[in-house]
Design a protein around this motif. Structure first.
Motif, PDB file in Angstrom:
ATOM      1  N   SER A 232       0.872  -1.275  -0.018  1.00 39.17           N
ATOM      2  CA  SER A 232      -0.049  -0.375   0.257  1.00 39.17           C
ATOM      3  C   SER A 232       0.707   1.034   0.149  1.00 39.17           C
ATOM      4  O   SER A 232       0.284   1.825   0.922  1.00 39.17           O
ATOM      5  CB  SER A 232      -0.907  -0.044   1.524  1.00 39.17           C
ATOM      6  N   LEU A 234       0.901   3.544  -1.945  1.00 37.43           N
ATOM      7  CA  LEU A 234       0.214   4.943  -2.098  1.00 37.43           C
ATOM      8  C   LEU A 234      -0.918   5.226  -1.368  1.00 37.43           C
ATOM      9  O   LEU A 234      -1.497   6.244  -0.795  1.00 37.43           O
ATOM     10  CB  LEU A 234      -0.710   4.695  -3.090  1.00 37.43           C
ATOM     11  N   GLY A 235      -0.934   3.921   0.599  1.00 38.31           N
ATOM     12  CA  GLY A 235      -1.973   4.665   1.587  1.00 38.31           C
ATOM     13  C   GLY A 235      -3.324   4.377   0.856  1.00 38.31           C
ATOM     14  O   GLY A 235      -4.107   4.833   1.627  1.00 38.31           O
ATOM     15  N   ALA A 236      -2.953   2.854   0.180  1.00 35.59           N
ATOM     16  CA  ALA A 236      -4.599   2.540   0.218  1.00 35.59           C
ATOM     17  C   ALA A 236      -5.976   3.439   0.474  1.00 35.59           C
ATOM     18  O   ALA A 236      -6.748   3.373   0.969  1.00 35.59           O
ATOM     19  CB  ALA A 236      -4.864   1.395   1.358  1.00 35.59           C
ATOM     20  N   ALA A 264       1.049   9.906  -7.949  1.00 33.98           N
ATOM     21  CA  ALA A 264       1.078   8.666  -7.085  1.00 33.98           C
ATOM     22  C   ALA A 264       2.709   8.465  -8.046  1.00 33.98           C
ATOM     23  O   ALA A 264       3.545   7.630  -6.913  1.00 33.98           O
ATOM     24  CB  ALA A 264       0.321   7.622  -7.912  1.00 33.98           C
ATOM     25  N   LYS A 281      -0.332  -1.165  -5.787  1.00 28.31           N
ATOM     26  CA  LYS A 281      -1.991  -2.123  -6.828  1.00 28.31           C
ATOM     27  C   LYS A 281      -2.639  -1.424  -7.752  1.00 28.31           C
ATOM     28  O   LYS A 281      -3.512  -0.529  -7.208  1.00 28.31           O
ATOM     29  CB  LYS A 281      -3.129  -2.804  -5.859  1.00 28.31           C
ATOM     30  N   SER A 282      -3.155  -2.157  -8.485  1.00 27.54           N
ATOM     31  CA  SER A 282      -3.633  -1.416  -9.386  1.00 27.54           C
ATOM     32  C   SER A 282      -4.577  -2.519 -10.483  1.00 27.54           C
ATOM     33  O   SER A 282      -3.692  -3.365 -10.665  1.00 27.54           O
ATOM     34  CB  SER A 282      -3.250   0.252 -10.763  1.00 27.54           C
ATOM     35  N   THR A 283      -6.155  -2.074 -11.023  1.00 25.76           N
ATOM     36  CA  THR A 283      -6.278  -3.180 -12.149  1.00 25.76           C
ATOM     37  C   THR A 283      -6.918  -2.026 -13.503  1.00 25.76           C
ATOM     38  O   THR A 283      -7.148  -3.047 -14.410  1.00 25.76           O
ATOM     39  CB  THR A 283      -7.408  -4.001 -12.108  1.00 25.76           C
ATOM     40  N   ARG A 287      -3.723   3.440 -14.850  1.00 27.21           N
ATOM     41  CA  ARG A 287      -2.860   3.810 -13.790  1.00 27.21           C
ATOM     42  C   ARG A 287      -1.740   2.712 -13.673  1.00 27.21           C
ATOM     43  O   ARG A 287      -0.208   2.936 -13.768  1.00 27.21           O
ATOM     44  CB  ARG A 287      -3.362   3.664 -12.457  1.00 27.21           C
ATOM     45  N   GLU A 290       1.532   4.273 -15.521  1.00 29.24           N
ATOM     46  CA  GLU A 290       1.536   5.409 -15.070  1.00 29.24           C
ATOM     47  C   GLU A 290       2.348   5.288 -13.874  1.00 29.24           C
ATOM     48  O   GLU A 290       3.513   5.964 -13.450  1.00 29.24           O
ATOM     49  CB  GLU A 290       0.210   5.989 -13.635  1.00 29.24           C
ATOM     50  N   ASN A 291       2.222   4.028 -12.996  1.00 23.59           N
ATOM     51  CA  ASN A 291       2.660   3.629 -11.883  1.00 23.59           C
ATOM     52  C   ASN A 291       4.495   3.010 -12.178  1.00 23.59           C
ATOM     53  O   ASN A 291       4.884   2.970 -11.577  1.00 23.59           O
ATOM     54  CB  ASN A 291       2.404   2.177 -10.587  1.00 23.59           C
TER      55      ASN A 291
HETATM   56  P1  A2P Z   1      -7.091   0.821  -9.319  1.00 22.65           P
HETATM   57  O1  A2P Z   1      -6.555  -0.540  -9.549  1.00 22.65           O
HETATM   58  O2  A2P Z   1      -8.311   1.628  -9.544  1.00 22.65           O
HETATM   59  O3  A2P Z   1      -6.192   2.224 -10.051  1.00 22.65           O
HETATM   60  P2  A2P Z   1      -2.081   0.265  -2.576  1.00 22.65           P
HETATM   61  O4  A2P Z   1      -1.518  -0.033  -3.513  1.00 22.65           O
HETATM   62  O5  A2P Z   1      -1.396   1.952  -2.079  1.00 22.65           O
HETATM   63  O6  A2P Z   1      -2.873   0.127  -1.523  1.00 22.65           O
HETATM   64  O7  A2P Z   1      -3.359   1.423  -3.547  1.00 22.65           O
HETATM   65  C1  A2P Z   1      -4.565   0.659  -4.031  1.00 22.65           C
HETATM   66  C2  A2P Z   1      -5.131   1.996  -4.745  1.00 22.65           C
HETATM   67  O8  A2P Z   1      -4.941   2.396  -5.325  1.00 22.65           O
HETATM   68  C3  A2P Z   1      -6.386   0.876  -5.771  1.00 22.65           C
HETATM   69  O9  A2P Z   1      -8.124   1.301  -5.657  1.00 22.65           O
HETATM   70  C4  A2P Z   1      -5.933   1.511  -6.642  1.00 22.65           C
HETATM   71  O10 A2P Z   1      -7.002   1.746  -7.953  1.00 22.65           O
HETATM   72  C5  A2P Z   1      -5.778   2.776  -6.768  1.00 22.65           C
HETATM   73  N1  A2P Z   1      -4.327   3.850  -7.670  1.00 22.65           N
HETATM   74  C6  A2P Z   1      -2.952   2.958  -8.371  1.00 22.65           C
HETATM   75  N2  A2P Z   1      -2.697   3.339  -8.483  1.00 22.65           N
HETATM   76  C7  A2P Z   1      -3.041   4.602  -8.893  1.00 22.65           C
HETATM   77  C8  A2P Z   1      -2.553   5.808  -9.073  1.00 22.65           C
HETATM   78  N3  A2P Z   1      -2.124   5.829 -10.206  1.00 22.65           N
HETATM   79  N4  A2P Z   1      -3.450   6.613  -9.324  1.00 22.65           N
HETATM   80  C9  A2P Z   1      -4.232   6.925  -8.388  1.00 22.65           C
HETATM   81  N5  A2P Z   1      -4.888   5.426  -7.768  1.00 22.65           N
HETATM   82  C10 A2P Z   1      -4.182   4.999  -8.325  1.00 22.65           C
END
Ligand code: A2P
Length: 342
Positions: A232, A234-236, A264, A281-283, A287, A290-291
């Motif tokens: 987390s 990105l602060g979940a 991010a 995490k992202s689906t 993003r 981007e990450n």
């Molecule tokens: P999504 O899957 O819709 O991109 P963490 O890894 O801190 O737990 O954060 C995960 C969450 O942050 C997921 O809900 C994801 O949603 C969202 N997220 C991932 N990448 C980004 C990003 N670059 N900008 C904003 N939200 C993001």
């Protein structure tokens, strides 16, 4: 490309634009872990298949999963296909999975790792972690987060971290895991393992982000040559507990404007420059891409200090396990609270 340390012992990362150039942290045993990977804990089935497929196309080669996430089979489908079609070599991948809490006893470790390997279609993982220091008692191997009628976790009060760790070491001996490590442990628990281990933990995976930087625990791990991975990072933002701690909305992210970077990317880059492995995490296809774009710019010392100063210590913690895993604080392994508020 490796993380280097400057004169202030702050790791800096040279730029790179392809995954083969993604910097790596080096374990005590010489193995290396890419500083960026895809976290997968929120997704299952087709959703995770698509995310992993897209991430591989983007260039990600590091994937983080766990038996607890119940998505190893779906991830394995994609990895297996890429490997069998020759699109990626197994050695190019870095795969982490984790021993579930229902298997936190020495005699279950081999069985559960073999189950994970079968689902992942792999003969070894790069890193196998004890997911959580507290053991639980499931009805069977599919009862992954056992709860009683009141919704309280069914604990295994006999969890013994020392014998459990010996069984983790045996996975390295057997070649099923290249390295082993821990997750969500406090420094007292790590200390006990360090004092009795034959093969030390290579990595500790724990909640870290701008508001909860775990400075003491990181220093402790650094002293023991244990690398750190931030879950987390990105602060979940999806969690209710994060609503009043929106890491991605903090004004310091305006620094990103200078490079045309998003909040991010700045938040991830900060942790990477501290030498921390990140697994956002992202689906979402945009993003996920981007990450991954965090290797073509660098934060200055001043930017790093500004981001360092966002730390709220324990108040910044989002995952409060005593609330999300009801009853867990009755386990003896949560009594030794040190740097880790369970
Ligand atoms: P999504 O899957 O819709 O991109 P963490 O890894 O801190 O737990 O954060 C995960 C969450 O942050 C997921 O809900 C994801 O949603 C969202 N997220 C991932 N990448 C980004 C990003 N670059 N900008 C904003 N939200 C993001």
């Amino acid at each position: 490309m490796r993380l280097q340390f400057n004169s202030h012992s702050v790791p800096v990362v040279a730029s790179g634009s392809t995954m083969s150039q993604v910097p790596k942290v080096k374990f005590f045993n010489g193995k290396e872990m890419p500083v960026l990977g895809l976290g997968t804990c929120l997704a299952k089935g087709d959703e995770v298949r698509q995310a992993v497929q897209l991430a591989l196309e983007c260039g990600y080669r590091h994937f983080d999963t766990a038996a607890l996430y119940e998505n190893e089979e779906a991830i394995g489908d994609v990895l297996g296909k890429w490997i069998s079609e020759g699109k990626v070599a197994r050695e190019e991948l870095f795969i982490t999975t984790k021993l579930p809490m229902i298997a936190n006893r020495a005699e279950d470790v081999t069985k559960f790792l073999m189950m994970s390997l079968k689902k992942l279609q792999l003969s070894y993982v790069d890193l196998y972690l004890i997911h959580f220091p507290v053991g639980m008692k499931g009805k069977d191997e599919n009862d992954i987060l056992p709860k009683d009628a009141e919704g309280k976790i069914i604990l295994d009060m006999d969890t013994d971290l020392i014998s459990l760790w010996k069984a983790m070491e045996e996975q390295v001996d057997a070649g099923r895991a290249k390295s082993v490590g821990i997750s969500n442990f406090n420094s007292e628990q790590i200390d006990r393992i360090m004092k009795s281990c034959r093969i030390q933990p290579a990595n500790h995976q724990v909640e870290i982000h701008a508001f909860h930087q775990q400075k003491e625990l990181r220093a402790f791990c650094h002293k023991h040559n244990i690398t750190v991975c931030a879950f987390s990072p990105l602060g979940a933002p999806y969690k209710e507990e994060a609503k009043d701690k929106p890491v991605l909305q903090h004004p310091v992210d305006l620094h990103g404007c200078r490079w045309g970077k998003t909040p991010a990317q700045i938040i991830l880059r900060h942790l990477i420059q501290l030498g921390i492995v990140v697994i956002p995490k992202s689906t979402n296809p945009e993003r996920i891409k981007e990450n991954f774009q965090v290797f073509n710019f660098s934060l200055s010392d001043k930017d790093m200090r500004d981001l360092d100063s966002l730390d709220q210590g324990r108040d910044g913690k989002i995952f409060i396990f005593k609330d999300s895993l009801l009853g867990v604080s009755n386990h003896q392994n949560t009594h030794m609270i040190f740097h880790f508020r369970i």
